[in-house]
Design a protein around this motif. Structure first.
Motif, mmCIF file in Angstrom:
data_model
loop_
_atom_site.group_PDB
_atom_site.id
_atom_site.type_symbol
_atom_site.label_atom_id
_atom_site.label_comp_id
_atom_site.label_asym_id
_atom_site.label_seq_id
_atom_site.Cartn_x
_atom_site.Cartn_y
_atom_site.Cartn_z
ATOM 1 N N ALA A 1 0.710 6.429 -18.700
ATOM 2 C CA ALA A 1 0.737 7.141 -19.977
ATOM 3 C C ALA A 1 0.010 6.879 -21.359
ATOM 4 C CB ALA A 1 2.206 7.363 -20.426
ATOM 5 N N ASP A 2 -1.909 6.698 -20.881
ATOM 6 C CA ASP A 2 -2.334 5.384 -21.380
ATOM 7 C C ASP A 2 -3.261 6.494 -21.398
ATOM 8 O OD1 ASP A 2 -3.523 3.885 -23.210
ATOM 9 O OD2 ASP A 2 -2.937 2.030 -22.171
ATOM 10 N N ALA A 3 -4.246 6.505 -22.434
ATOM 11 C CA ALA A 3 -5.274 6.627 -23.067
ATOM 12 C C ALA A 3 -6.854 6.564 -22.230
ATOM 13 C CB ALA A 3 -6.279 6.807 -24.050
ATOM 14 N N ARG A 4 -6.259 5.591 -21.313
ATOM 15 C CA ARG A 4 -6.930 4.706 -20.505
ATOM 16 C C ARG A 4 -6.272 5.213 -18.760
ATOM 17 N NH1 ARG A 4 -7.971 2.014 -24.917
ATOM 18 N NH2 ARG A 4 -5.523 1.471 -24.168
ATOM 19 N N THR A 5 -7.247 5.964 -17.800
ATOM 20 C CA THR A 5 -6.870 5.720 -16.571
ATOM 21 C C THR A 5 -6.057 4.172 -16.129
ATOM 22 O OG1 THR A 5 -7.593 7.719 -15.871
ATOM 23 C CG2 THR A 5 -6.461 6.208 -13.871
ATOM 24 N N CYS A 6 -5.315 3.901 -15.765
ATOM 25 C CA CYS A 6 -4.959 3.173 -15.201
ATOM 26 C C CYS A 6 -4.209 3.230 -13.286
ATOM 27 C CB CYS A 6 -3.644 1.914 -15.944
ATOM 28 S SG CYS A 6 -1.988 2.785 -16.564
ATOM 29 N N CYS A 7 -3.931 1.894 -12.143
ATOM 30 C CA CYS A 7 -3.030 2.591 -11.176
ATOM 31 C C CYS A 7 -2.219 1.396 -11.018
ATOM 32 C CB CYS A 7 -4.075 2.393 -10.208
ATOM 33 S SG CYS A 7 -4.386 4.462 -10.028
ATOM 34 N N LEU A 8 -1.518 1.669 -9.589
ATOM 35 C CA LEU A 8 -0.493 0.747 -9.122
ATOM 36 C C LEU A 8 -0.637 0.575 -8.462
ATOM 37 C CD1 LEU A 8 1.200 -2.055 -10.687
ATOM 38 C CD2 LEU A 8 2.431 -0.682 -10.590
ATOM 39 N N ASN A 9 -0.706 -0.424 -7.312
ATOM 40 C CA ASN A 9 0.775 -0.549 -5.575
ATOM 41 C C ASN A 9 1.508 -0.695 -5.949
ATOM 42 O OD1 ASN A 9 -0.023 -2.013 -2.477
ATOM 43 N ND2 ASN A 9 1.202 -0.115 -3.184
ATOM 44 N N PRO A 10 3.382 -0.255 -5.655
ATOM 45 C CA PRO A 10 4.608 -0.881 -6.097
ATOM 46 C C PRO A 10 4.587 -2.363 -5.115
ATOM 47 C CG PRO A 10 4.579 1.408 -6.473
ATOM 48 C CD PRO A 10 3.053 1.229 -6.397
ATOM 49 N N ALA A 11 4.118 -1.596 -4.091
ATOM 50 C CA ALA A 11 4.011 -2.632 -2.915
ATOM 51 C C ALA A 11 3.636 -4.466 -2.605
ATOM 52 C CB ALA A 11 4.032 -2.022 -1.300
ATOM 53 N N THR A 12 2.164 -3.694 -4.281
ATOM 54 C CA THR A 12 2.004 -5.521 -3.612
ATOM 55 C C THR A 12 1.681 -5.762 -5.991
ATOM 56 O OG1 THR A 12 -0.066 -4.350 -4.748
ATOM 57 C CG2 THR A 12 0.216 -4.946 -1.769
ATOM 58 N N SER A 13 3.159 -5.327 -6.407
ATOM 59 C CA SER A 13 3.054 -5.275 -7.776
ATOM 60 C C SER A 13 4.321 -6.225 -7.749
ATOM 61 C CB SER A 13 2.822 -5.131 -8.109
ATOM 62 O OG SER A 13 2.613 -3.833 -8.375
ATOM 63 N N THR A 14 5.393 -4.841 -8.379
ATOM 64 C CA THR A 14 5.895 -4.375 -9.131
ATOM 65 C C THR A 14 7.645 -4.459 -8.540
ATOM 66 O OG1 THR A 14 6.368 -1.860 -9.252
ATOM 67 C CG2 THR A 14 5.693 -3.659 -10.689
ATOM 68 N N HIS A 15 6.739 -4.527 -6.966
ATOM 69 C CA HIS A 15 7.980 -4.242 -5.112
ATOM 70 C C HIS A 15 7.924 -5.484 -4.233
ATOM 71 C CE1 HIS A 15 9.094 -0.665 -7.375
ATOM 72 N NE2 HIS A 15 10.091 -0.602 -6.846
ATOM 73 N N ARG A 16 6.878 -6.273 -4.760
ATOM 74 C CA ARG A 16 6.287 -7.195 -4.154
ATOM 75 C C ARG A 16 6.858 -7.925 -2.931
ATOM 76 N NH1 ARG A 16 1.845 -9.149 -5.448
ATOM 77 N NH2 ARG A 16 1.275 -11.106 -3.132
ATOM 78 N N GLN A 17 8.141 -8.026 -3.715
ATOM 79 C CA GLN A 17 9.146 -9.069 -3.301
ATOM 80 C C GLN A 17 10.323 -8.362 -1.641
ATOM 81 O OE1 GLN A 17 8.853 -8.975 -6.421
ATOM 82 N NE2 GLN A 17 8.307 -10.863 -6.632
ATOM 83 N N MET A 18 9.961 -7.003 -1.607
ATOM 84 C CA MET A 18 10.940 -6.213 -0.989
ATOM 85 C C MET A 18 9.903 -6.175 0.462
ATOM 86 S SD MET A 18 11.580 -2.755 -2.322
ATOM 87 C CE MET A 18 12.747 -3.039 -3.872
ATOM 88 N N THR A 19 10.837 -6.254 1.763
ATOM 89 C CA THR A 19 9.903 -6.036 2.712
ATOM 90 C C THR A 19 9.751 -4.627 3.128
ATOM 91 O OG1 THR A 19 11.960 -5.486 4.124
ATOM 92 C CG2 THR A 19 11.627 -7.624 4.121
ATOM 93 N N GLU A 20 9.074 -4.307 4.464
ATOM 94 C CA GLU A 20 8.710 -2.987 4.960
ATOM 95 C C GLU A 20 9.780 -1.585 5.165
ATOM 96 O OE1 GLU A 20 5.341 -1.405 5.056
ATOM 97 O OE2 GLU A 20 4.383 -4.037 4.404
ATOM 98 N N GLU A 21 10.651 -2.409 4.993
ATOM 99 C CA GLU A 21 12.180 -1.776 5.577
ATOM 100 C C GLU A 21 12.401 -1.361 3.638
ATOM 101 O OE1 GLU A 21 16.159 -1.637 8.082
ATOM 102 O OE2 GLU A 21 14.856 -3.934 8.432
ATOM 103 N N GLN A 22 12.093 -2.845 3.690
ATOM 104 C CA GLN A 22 12.843 -2.246 2.243
ATOM 105 C C GLN A 22 12.482 -1.164 1.301
ATOM 106 O OE1 GLN A 22 12.881 -6.470 1.159
ATOM 107 N NE2 GLN A 22 16.019 -6.537 1.754
ATOM 108 N N LEU A 23 11.152 -1.489 1.448
ATOM 109 C CA LEU A 23 10.602 -0.268 1.032
ATOM 110 C C LEU A 23 10.680 0.950 1.084
ATOM 111 C CD1 LEU A 23 6.937 -2.561 0.361
ATOM 112 C CD2 LEU A 23 8.442 -1.709 -0.915
ATOM 113 N N ARG A 24 10.716 1.322 2.325
ATOM 114 C CA ARG A 24 10.960 2.360 2.880
ATOM 115 C C ARG A 24 12.005 3.412 2.337
ATOM 116 N NH1 ARG A 24 8.043 0.003 7.723
ATOM 117 N NH2 ARG A 24 10.489 0.057 8.695
ATOM 118 N N GLU A 25 12.800 2.041 2.215
ATOM 119 C CA GLU A 25 14.999 2.897 1.934
ATOM 120 C C GLU A 25 14.448 3.201 0.345
ATOM 121 O OE1 GLU A 25 16.666 -0.364 3.034
ATOM 122 O OE2 GLU A 25 17.275 -0.094 5.102
ATOM 123 N N ALA A 26 14.093 2.301 -0.377
ATOM 124 C CA ALA A 26 13.709 2.823 -1.790
ATOM 125 C C ALA A 26 12.311 4.091 -1.629
ATOM 126 C CB ALA A 26 13.369 0.721 -2.999
ATOM 127 N N GLY A 27 11.841 4.308 -1.071
ATOM 128 C CA GLY A 27 11.760 5.364 -1.089
ATOM 129 C C GLY A 27 10.142 4.735 -1.967
#
Length: 427
Positions: free
Chosen positions: A372-398
């Motif tokens: 929600a900024d004037a400048r466009t930004c992107c994030l891939n949660p799996a490699t940043s905010t959720h990077r400690q999760m396994t693939e299965e945990q990521l799927r379960e978390a949606g």
């Protein structure tokens, strides 16, 4: 000011200078305020007079900006806090205590989910999470005798579910409790929850209201419509004497229009001190002055990007309420007829590897945790905010590993699409 359009309120509301006074809201960068007599100051401590004595509680700059936000949302009173998290905590804790219970939509910002389910649980406050898509019967079943509030987000971050405000408000009021709605993503330009039955509205002003990534802050707006005294057995903090203020009963002394914010300021801000700085409030006001101009552009860019991604062969799905095929399209048309926000989420075919390649090849969109900024930004949660999760945990978390959240800024939409196209080609 109440009769003016919201665009005029964005520019003019909250502060009216007198003859020879500053045209722009002044920054009152002072911790304390001088009085001629102890009696004058004593009236402030007794809540017998309005004024300022210490900026941990209130500051004139903050109050000017809070008054503007109250008018934008159609509320009776408002206050600023140090962050959106503080706003949500204050809004709930102001009416809850040890032994209380909250009903909340399960589709809310992860930080707020943790606030309610973990931190507030340590204070003895329980929560029942319900799906935003629950039936009225399922919602009704979530209430208990000790339920004191209902909570949800107009557009959830980052799930982008759209809350059926009327459904949640009806259930809350049938059980004699208020509905608290976080309206950060639409802002009052695109939705005013109070008009649909919400009682308290909160914001992370860090997002679109500021709009430039310059100042962290939050806000709470009280509709002034909930009758606390009609349910005084549920809300003793508002409806019985506060001995820390010589036995004042907030709901009696300040009425429906002033009780909630007065208690929140005089009691919670006094004791917890999550104040927004006057400098940040000043920066926030600069953002508010252009909010009505910026939000349509964010929506325009979000819609264009979502439509482009929806047709791209390397994209599994796109989540944006403005797309006709979206699950919340009809709900969004009802509550957000002018569009919601500029945030789009989508999953790339190829999972984590594809997402990493995509993010690496972006040129215009920055990789940030912000939205929600004037400048466009992107994030891939799996490699940043959720990077400690396994693939299965990521799927379960949606949050599948190929998921990307994109917050479309104010750039030209053709440039944004070209940037996406370039990054997608590189996968």
């Amino acid at each position: 000011m109440s009769e003016y359009k919201i665009s005029t309120k964005c520019v003019q509301a909250g502060y009216t200078p007198g003859n020879g006074e500053p045209r722009q809201i002044p920054i009152i960068q002072s911790t304390t305020f001088k009085y001629d007599t102890s009696e004058d100051m004593g009236k402030l401590f007794d809540l017998e007079a309005s004024g300022y004595f210490y900026s941990r509680l209130q500051n004139p700059t903050n109050d000017y900006v809070a008054a503007k936000i109250a008018q934008l949302e159609g509320g009776a009173a408002a206050m600023l806090t140090s962050s959106g998290q503080a706003a949500n905590f204050f809004a709930l804790f102001n009416i809850c205590e040890c032994g209380s219970h909250i009903v909340s939509s399960s589709s809310i910002y992860g930080g707020t989910f943790n606030l309610i389910s973990v931190t507030m649980a340590k204070m003895g406050i329980e929560v029942t999470f319900v799906s935003p898509d629950c039936t009225p019967k399922e919602l009704d079943a979530a209430f208990r005798d000790n339920t004191r509030a209902v909570f949800g987000e107009t557009i959830a971050n980052p799930a982008l579910t759209v809350l059926d405000i009327e459904k949640f408000a009806k259930a809350a009021h049938e059980h004699g409790v208020p509905l608290v709605v976080d309206n950060t993503f639409p802002t009052p330009v695109n939705c005013r929850p109070i008009e649909w039955g919400a009682d308290i509205v909160t914001h992370s002003t860090t997002k679109y209201m500021d709009g430039h990534g310059a100042a962290v802050g939050g806000a709470i707006v009280d509709s002034g419509r909930f009758d606390w005294m009609a349910h005084k057995d549920k809300f003793p903090g508002l409806c019985t004497p506060d001995e820390s203020y010589h036995g004042i009963t907030y709901a009696e002394k300040f009425g429906k229009e002033g009780a909630f914010i007065t208690k929140c300021t005089a009691q919670l801000m006094r004791d917890l001190g999550c104040i927004q700085s006057p400098q940040s409030a000043y920066i926030l006001n600069l953002g508010l002055e252009s909010l009505h101009v910026r939000m349509p552009r964010h929506v325009e860019n979000g819609q264009a990007v979502a439509q482009f991604l929806e047709k791209h062969p390397k994209v599994s799905y796109v989540n944006y309420p403005g797309l006709p095929g979206n699950k919340y399209y009809e709900t969004a048309r009802k509550y957000l007829p002018n569009g919601g926000c500029g945030v789009v989420s989508f999953e790339l075919k190829g999972g984590r590897t594809a997402a990493e390649s995509f993010m690496r090849n972006l040129k215009l969109a920055a990789i940030e945790t912000h939205v929600a900024d004037a400048r466009t930004c992107c994030l891939n949660p799996a490699t940043s905010t959720h990077r400690q999760m396994t693939e299965e945990q990521l799927r379960e978390a949606g949050v599948p590993s190929g998921l990307v959240r994109m917050s479309c800024g104010l750039e030209d939409k053709e440039d944004l699409i070209a940037d996406l196209e370039h990054a997608l080609e590189a996968i």
